[in-house]
Enzyme design. Structure first.
Site: not given
Lengths: 79, 572
Positions: B124-125, B62, B486, B174
């Site tokens: 969930f999620q 993602e 750096m 959803k």
């Protein structure tokens, strides 16, 4: 120093998150907070809060950043 | 849009899902490409994508999707559109949201959410992405009713692309996307009473501003990314040339003014040129057009532009006075302000002596590095100069963050706007390579070069699969010093050379890695090998990775040490 910030906002569950997230970022303490739906305008609420800020510059920056929020219709330091 | 009592036949004819309405609404905004990654909560959306003709780029993470969308937005000026799932899909794009927020890139990001009935049950999620991204977005919405879907999409695109651009997130439970509803024309008016885009520039402000410029002896224009967002490069160039005012660019403002113009002093700030930093330090009028006075530009604020009156032009009123008090504040976009300013400028400041002084600084202290051709060791600055030579001024250059980014900003000559894509404010390693994918998709005929370090590239290199899949002719230049350069440089300068975890002992073979994705690759270890490889790479219409083994202990100079003023540069 204590300042009174008054805002007119779109009513919704998100607006307080965004306002207080800005305060949390600068560790501005809220002394009191009041939010009420408008009796006359639909989906409009008034928020009044007493905040403890370091100086007027911090207040101005905070008010400007509040004003930038999409859900904030108007905001002012009313102290 | 409501489900009404219709016959079964009519329902069969007209029923669509919320996801179909979503995709239609996204396409109505002119979206050409969606960057995304599917998952459980967005299955209805991906089912709608399956049915509808939409150009969707499946990244392999993602984070890759959102950085690609940023690269797309930066070079095209159009909003980058992203779809990811709930929970980890959503949290994986937070870095990109913050990056786009601080660099003012227009994104519209759709996240899946668990169904409304189980929100706030630790399903969930499930992740509270609205709360999580409150500080990382220009605005965010959660759609709670199907009837709000198309209006919310319109509002999201409007907010993302107007005023100061920024990322907007739309969270989609959803069941909203899975809901069936009658497909009928909808008229969704934007309703954002608190959102105002400055359109009128205050005339009084413009007149005061013009007077200040006319009377200045040592004016300097500081051009930020706001010039690019407002498509004001032409106005900036003619304004500077007509009134003989030198120009300094911020990191993200590079390309807003041609590097070859005699009035260009280079980039200002921590790794800016001597002439640019002296101009900022000694000017009597600092004209900031669309820059936000970032601390890497200003150095120690107490020592910044001590003799100057400050004019600050910004579309975002909250930027003015945020870090540096403005004597001449002007709220408006760079193009409108410069156009109106030009109308009232009836005299030029006398800057001859000032320009002579600055030219003297530039001649006495140009950017330089020690190049020893005897042992043919490869210096990173040399690599950038050669990439610039072969890729040319029309190429789009993306970078990650760190030493290679600063060397590119210093040694690549950006002549045109919207050719420079880098993570400025947030400083996101892993940005450059996926951003190049988005840039190449936006500008398919342009040469795109991703200049990355070996550290940052390893954060998002999984997107090599996308490059191969779409056969994007991106050239990936790895300035491979086997170090987090750096970090190592700061450890050398400020931490007694204690190289704590900045020299990773294990590195992949980047050539074989690229080849495993079907991408041709070259190893360059000596300076005299570089030109041949670059020449063939730039002529070749295929993707290519070039692993440049550059000197490990090279430092980015000059430098304004942290806490110091711009006049206290070292390594000049």
């Amino acid at each position: 120093m204590l300042r009174t910030i008054v805002a007119t906002v779109s009513s919704g569950s998100n607006v307080l998150i965004r306002m207080t997230a800005l305060m949390a970022k600068s560790a501005i303490r809220i002394e009191s907070l009041h939010m009420q739906r408008s009796n006359t305008q639909e989906n409009i609420s008034r928020i009044s809060m007493l905040v403890d800020v370091e100086n007027e510059r911090q207040t101005a920056r905070y008010v400007n950043q509040l004003d930038r929020l999409v859900d904030v219709i108007s905001v002012a330091d009313m102290t | 849009m409501t489900v009404t009592a219709k016959t079964e036949h009519e329902l069969k004819m007209n029923l669509v899902t919320g996801a179909d309405v979503l995709i239609q609404s996204i396409l109505q905004e002119g979206t050409e490409v969606i960057f995304g990654y599917p998952g459980g909560a967005v299955l209805p959306i991906y089912d709608a994508l399956y049915r509808q003709k939409v150009n969707h780029v499946l990244t392999r993470h993602e984070q890759g999707a959102i950085h690609a969308a940023e690269g797309y937005a930066r070079v095209s000026g159009k909003p980058g559109v992203v779809i990811v799932t709930s929970g980890p899909g959503a949290t994986n794009i937070v870095t990109g949201l913050m990056d786009a927020f601080i660099d003012s890139l227009p994104l519209v990001v759709f996240t899946g959410q668990v169904t409304r009935a189980v929100i706030n049950s630790d399903a969930f999620q499930e992740a509270d992405i609205i709360g999580i991204t409150a500080s990382a977005t220009k605005h965010n919405f959660q759609v709670r009713h199907v009837r709000d879907l198309s209006r919310t999409v319109r509002e999201a695109f409007y907010i993302a692309t107007t005023g100061r651009p920024g990322p907007v997130l739309v969270d989609l439970p959803k069941d909203i996307c899975a809901a069936q509803l009658v497909n009928e024309p909808h008229h969704s008016e934007i309703n954002l009473p608190g959102y105002r885009v400055p359109t009128q520039v205050n005339e009084g402000d413009i007149h005061r501003f013009a007077e200040a410029i006319k009377n200045a002896k040592r004016p300097v224009l500081l051009a930020g990314a706001g010039v690019l967002h407002a498509n004001a490069s032409d106005q900036l160039r003619s304004f500077a040339q007509i009134h003989h005012i030198p120009v300094v660019c911020t990191l993200l403002g590079l390309g807003s003014f041609p590097a070859s113009d005699p009035l260009f002093l280079g980039m200002g700030g921590m790794h800016g040129t001597y002439a640019a930093n002296m101009a900022l330090s000694e000017c009597d009028l600092l004209i900031n057009i669309g820059a936000r006075f970032d601390d890497r530009l200003t150095g120690n604020l107490a020592k910044f532009a001590p003799e100057a009156k400050v004019a600050h032009v910004d579309i975002d009123p909250s930027e003015i006075g945020k870090n540096v008090q403005a004597d001449y504040p002007v709220v408006g976009d760079a193009q409108s302000v410069l156009a109106q300013l030009e109308k009232v400028m009836d005299a030029n400041p006398n800057t001859l002596e000032w320009l002579n002084t600055l030219n003297g600084y530039a001649e006495k202290h140009p950017l330089h590095y020690e190049c020893s051709l005897e042992n043919q060791s490869l210096l990173p600055q040399f690599v950038i100069e050669r990439v610039c030579h072969f890729a040319g001024s029309d190429a789009i250059i993306t970078t990650d963050v760190g030493q290679h980014q600063m060397w590119t900003a210093q040694y690549y000559h950006f002549e045109r706007p919207n050719r420079w894509v880098s993570s400025g404010g947030l400083g996101t390693m892993g940005f450059g390579f996926p951003a190049a994918i988005g840039a190449q998709i936006a500008e398919q005929k342009k040469r795109v070069v991703a200049i990355v370090g070996d550290g940052g590239f390893q954060m998002t290199l999984q997107e090599l699969a996308v490059v191969r899949e779409l056969n994007l002719p991106i050239k990936i230049m790895i300035l491979n010093n086997g170090a987090l350069g750096m970090v190592r440089q700061w450890q050398e300068a400020f931490y007694g050379k204690r190289y704590s975890h900045s020299l990773p002992p294990v590195q992949p073979d980047f050539v074989r890695l690229a080849e495993s994705y079907g991408i041709s690759a070259h190893l360059v270890e000596k300076a005299n090998e570089l030109d041949t490889v670059l020449e063939s790479a730039m002529e070749n219409g295929e993707p290519m990775l070039i692993d440049c083994r550059v000197k490990q202990l090279e430092n980015v100079l000059p430098m304004v040490p942290p806490g110091k003023g711009l006049k206290e540069m070292t390594g000049v």
